[in-house]
Design a protein around this motif. Structure first.
Motif, PDB file in Angstrom:
ATOM      1  N   LEU A 295     -25.243  39.462 -79.860  1.00  0.00           N
ATOM      2  CA  LEU A 295     -23.874  39.119 -79.452  1.00  0.00           C
ATOM      3  C   LEU A 295     -23.819  37.821 -78.655  1.00  0.00           C
ATOM      4  O   LEU A 295     -22.808  37.123 -78.680  1.00  0.00           O
ATOM      5  N   THR A 296     -24.892  37.497 -77.952  1.00  0.00           N
ATOM      6  CA  THR A 296     -24.935  36.242 -77.197  1.00  0.00           C
ATOM      7  C   THR A 296     -24.818  35.053 -78.144  1.00  0.00           C
ATOM      8  O   THR A 296     -24.090  34.095 -77.867  1.00  0.00           O
ATOM      9  N   PHE A 297     -25.511  35.138 -79.270  1.00  0.00           N
ATOM     10  CA  PHE A 297     -25.454  34.050 -80.256  1.00  0.00           C
ATOM     11  C   PHE A 297     -24.101  34.025 -80.974  1.00  0.00           C
ATOM     12  O   PHE A 297     -23.548  32.962 -81.252  1.00  0.00           O
ATOM     13  N   LEU A 298     -23.564  35.210 -81.268  1.00  0.00           N
ATOM     14  CA  LEU A 298     -22.263  35.273 -81.926  1.00  0.00           C
ATOM     15  C   LEU A 298     -21.138  34.793 -81.017  1.00  0.00           C
ATOM     16  O   LEU A 298     -20.109  34.330 -81.492  1.00  0.00           O
TER      17      LEU A 298
ATOM     18  N   GLY B 114     -17.508  48.865 -71.889  1.00  0.00           N
ATOM     19  CA  GLY B 114     -17.324  47.670 -72.699  1.00  0.00           C
ATOM     20  C   GLY B 114     -17.388  46.393 -71.884  1.00  0.00           C
ATOM     21  O   GLY B 114     -17.964  45.386 -72.322  1.00  0.00           O
ATOM     22  N   ILE B 115     -16.806  46.419 -70.699  1.00  0.00           N
ATOM     23  CA  ILE B 115     -16.831  45.247 -69.822  1.00  0.00           C
ATOM     24  C   ILE B 115     -18.260  44.905 -69.421  1.00  0.00           C
ATOM     25  O   ILE B 115     -18.664  43.738 -69.436  1.00  0.00           O
ATOM     26  N   THR B 116     -19.044  45.934 -69.073  1.00  0.00           N
ATOM     27  CA  THR B 116     -20.443  45.673 -68.711  1.00  0.00           C
ATOM     28  C   THR B 116     -21.220  45.123 -69.908  1.00  0.00           C
ATOM     29  O   THR B 116     -22.079  44.255 -69.753  1.00  0.00           O
ATOM     30  N   SER B 117     -20.896  45.612 -71.093  1.00  0.00           N
ATOM     31  CA  SER B 117     -21.551  45.125 -72.310  1.00  0.00           C
ATOM     32  C   SER B 117     -21.238  43.651 -72.543  1.00  0.00           C
ATOM     33  O   SER B 117     -22.116  42.859 -72.896  1.00  0.00           O
TER      34      SER B 117
ATOM     35  N   PRO C   4     -15.848  33.844 -79.503  1.00  0.00           N
ATOM     36  CA  PRO C   4     -15.793  34.589 -78.234  1.00  0.00           C
ATOM     37  C   PRO C   4     -14.829  35.768 -78.276  1.00  0.00           C
ATOM     38  O   PRO C   4     -15.143  36.843 -77.753  1.00  0.00           O
ATOM     39  N   PHE C   5     -13.662  35.587 -78.901  1.00  0.00           N
ATOM     40  CA  PHE C   5     -12.685  36.681 -78.957  1.00  0.00           C
ATOM     41  C   PHE C   5     -13.235  37.846 -79.781  1.00  0.00           C
ATOM     42  O   PHE C   5     -13.048  39.012 -79.426  1.00  0.00           O
ATOM     43  N   GLY C   6     -13.921  37.519 -80.878  1.00  0.00           N
ATOM     44  CA  GLY C   6     -14.495  38.567 -81.719  1.00  0.00           C
ATOM     45  C   GLY C   6     -15.534  39.379 -80.968  1.00  0.00           C
ATOM     46  O   GLY C   6     -15.582  40.607 -81.084  1.00  0.00           O
ATOM     47  N   VAL C   7     -16.355  38.708 -80.167  1.00  0.00           N
ATOM     48  CA  VAL C   7     -17.359  39.407 -79.369  1.00  0.00           C
ATOM     49  C   VAL C   7     -16.691  40.268 -78.299  1.00  0.00           C
ATOM     50  O   VAL C   7     -17.096  41.408 -78.068  1.00  0.00           O
ATOM     51  N   PHE C   8     -15.666  39.710 -77.647  1.00  0.00           N
ATOM     52  CA  PHE C   8     -14.935  40.463 -76.622  1.00  0.00           C
ATOM     53  C   PHE C   8     -14.330  41.729 -77.227  1.00  0.00           C
ATOM     54  O   PHE C   8     -14.455  42.825 -76.663  1.00  0.00           O
ATOM     55  N   PHE C   9     -13.707  41.593 -78.383  1.00  0.00           N
ATOM     56  CA  PHE C   9     -13.115  42.742 -79.076  1.00  0.00           C
ATOM     57  C   PHE C   9     -14.187  43.773 -79.427  1.00  0.00           C
ATOM     58  O   PHE C   9     -14.006  44.978 -79.200  1.00  0.00           O
TER      59      PHE C   9
END
Length: 199
Positions: A79-82, A65-68, A87-92
């Motif tokens: 995900l880059t655009f989202l 997940g971290i690499t993703s 940012p928190f939603g993408v991290f989750f």
């Protein structure tokens, strides 16, 4: 003896984590074509979960997940655009489904191994890429389905609801990913089990 076992376990977990990082940032981790992007990172996650247990599987999934998340910072993917809007939603979305995927894969193997290591390895290895797809897409839809970016993709795919969007978005990619990753992970896991004399 216990300290020696713990040291060996940590060494094996570190090795699996290093393999995930290596695969994530080299062509080994992904097969990309203009229409497909298939990840092979569920292979080391599944192997870690089967050989080292559910908690270590969760850690391997966390590393995945971290690499993703790192990749979505600059890769120009959806995900880059989202990331710009949430940012928190993408991290989750990047982290939690992958950690759960590794943990559940390990649990599935632990539950099934009393019925036979071979079948347990095969089923657990197949579950890992399936869980990756289901949990990741579930988080993506739960958090971002109403955003303009996802709605535009859904419109393009002709998807009228979240389930239809997931099926259309994943498509053949998910099936190929599940078959390839489960085949490799089950074979490697069984070989390691025999080599390490784990039963």
């Amino acid at each position: 003896m216990k300290q020696k076992t713990n040291t060996r376990h940590m060494a094996e977990l570190s090795l699996m984590s290093a393999i995930i990082f290596l695969m994530a940032f080299t062509p080994l981790g992904y097969f990309r074509t203009p229409g497909l992007s298939i990840t092979f990172l569920t292979v080391p996650v599944a192997i870690g979960a089967i050989i080292l247990g559910p908690v270590s599987g969760a850690f391997c999934g966390l590393v995945f997940g971290i690499t993703s998340f790192i990749q979505c910072l600059s890769s120009g993917t959806l995900l880059t655009f989202l990331l710009m809007s949430n940012p928190f939603g993408v991290f989750f979305t990047c982290i939690v489904p992958r950690a759960l995927e590794g943990y559940l894969c390990g649990v599935i193997f632990q539950v099934l191994k009393k019925y036979g290591k071979k079948s347990a390895c095969c089923i657990a290895s197949l579950s890992c890429p399936i869980l990756n797809t289901v949990l990741f897409m579930g988080a993506l839809v739960a958090i971002f389905y109403r955003t303009d970016s996802i709605q535009q993709i859904a419109l393009t795919l002709g998807a009228s609801n979240p389930l239809a969007f997931i099926v259309a978005f994943v498509g053949i990619q998910g099936a190929i990913e599940a078959l390839v990753c489960s085949f490799i992970a089950s074979g490697v896991s069984l070989s390691l089990y025999a080599a390490l004399k784990m039963g």
